[in-house]
Design a protein around this motif. Structure first.
Motif, PDB file in Angstrom:
ATOM      1  N   ALA A  22       0.823  -1.215   0.000  1.00  0.00           N
ATOM      2  CA  ALA A  22       0.000   0.000   0.000  1.00  0.00           C
ATOM      3  C   ALA A  22       0.856   1.263   0.000  1.00  0.00           C
ATOM      4  O   ALA A  22       0.472   2.271  -0.599  1.00  0.00           O
ATOM      5  CB  ALA A  22      -0.942  -0.009   1.194  1.00  0.00           C
ATOM      6  N   TRP A  23       2.016   1.226   0.642  1.00  0.00           N
ATOM      7  CA  TRP A  23       2.841   2.442   0.706  1.00  0.00           C
ATOM      8  C   TRP A  23       3.275   2.903  -0.681  1.00  0.00           C
ATOM      9  O   TRP A  23       3.412   4.102  -0.916  1.00  0.00           O
ATOM     10  CB  TRP A  23       4.035   2.283   1.652  1.00  0.00           C
ATOM     11  N   VAL A  24       3.470   1.972  -1.618  1.00  0.00           N
ATOM     12  CA  VAL A  24       3.861   2.353  -2.979  1.00  0.00           C
ATOM     13  C   VAL A  24       2.710   3.112  -3.636  1.00  0.00           C
ATOM     14  O   VAL A  24       2.897   4.189  -4.216  1.00  0.00           O
ATOM     15  CB  VAL A  24       4.255   1.120  -3.819  1.00  0.00           C
ATOM     16  N   HIS A  25       1.508   2.567  -3.527  1.00  0.00           N
ATOM     17  CA  HIS A  25       0.339   3.215  -4.108  1.00  0.00           C
ATOM     18  C   HIS A  25       0.085   4.564  -3.432  1.00  0.00           C
ATOM     19  O   HIS A  25      -0.274   5.542  -4.099  1.00  0.00           O
ATOM     20  CB  HIS A  25      -0.882   2.305  -4.020  1.00  0.00           C
ATOM     21  N   ASP A  26       0.283   4.625  -2.118  1.00  0.00           N
ATOM     22  CA  ASP A  26       0.106   5.882  -1.384  1.00  0.00           C
ATOM     23  C   ASP A  26       1.072   6.956  -1.883  1.00  0.00           C
ATOM     24  O   ASP A  26       0.685   8.106  -2.107  1.00  0.00           O
ATOM     25  CB  ASP A  26       0.302   5.677   0.122  1.00  0.00           C
ATOM     26  N   ILE A  27       2.337   6.593  -2.071  1.00  0.00           N
ATOM     27  CA  ILE A  27       3.341   7.541  -2.557  1.00  0.00           C
ATOM     28  C   ILE A  27       2.942   8.069  -3.936  1.00  0.00           C
ATOM     29  O   ILE A  27       3.034   9.267  -4.200  1.00  0.00           O
ATOM     30  CB  ILE A  27       4.743   6.898  -2.607  1.00  0.00           C
ATOM     31  N   LEU A  28       2.494   7.182  -4.800  1.00  0.00           N
ATOM     32  CA  LEU A  28       2.119   7.602  -6.148  1.00  0.00           C
ATOM     33  C   LEU A  28       0.894   8.510  -6.123  1.00  0.00           C
ATOM     34  O   LEU A  28       0.834   9.507  -6.851  1.00  0.00           O
ATOM     35  CB  LEU A  28       1.890   6.389  -7.045  1.00  0.00           C
TER      36      LEU A  28
END
Length: 115
Positions: free
Chosen positions: A77-83
């Motif tokens: 989820a952190w990757v999607h959050d950053i994007l």
């Protein structure tokens, strides 16, 4: 599992980060749509997409003559959050790309997917 170093290295090029943010916003895009949005050649776009795919950031699917790219849904989820945060905070930076995409003539039509 992707590390922060791998993610940021993958996005350390303007073409790759713009393409990734546009794909994140649109759910999926094909090479021709990215060529139009980014005003770049097919070989350049394809090369950058291949690198993002080999890093696991993007997945692709074929529909007839088109190959569509989307974010890897299995990433944390952190990757999607950053994007998402990056895209929202930089809408002005992407507005010309988004406008070219929106106004693209002959944009491919996606078939409805089942389920």
């Amino acid at each position: 599992m992707i590390t922060p170093t791998e993610l940021f290295k993958s996005l350390a090029d303007e073409t790759r980060v713009r393409a990734t943010l546009l794909i994140a916003d649109q759910v999926e895009l094909c090479v021709c749509e990215l060529m139009c949005a980014l005003d770049e050649s097919q070989p350049k776009i394809s090369r950058h997409l291949a690198q993002l795919r080999s890093n696991g950031l993007l997945l692709d699917r074929r529909q007839g003559q088109w190959v569509y790219y989307r974010l890897n849904p299995d990433f944390p989820a952190w990757v999607h959050d950053i994007l998402q945060v990056t895209s929202r905070a930089n809408a002005d930076w992407l507005k010309d790309n988004a406008a070219r995409l929106q106004n693209m003539d002959g944009r491919p039509v996606r078939e409805a997917t089942c389920c």
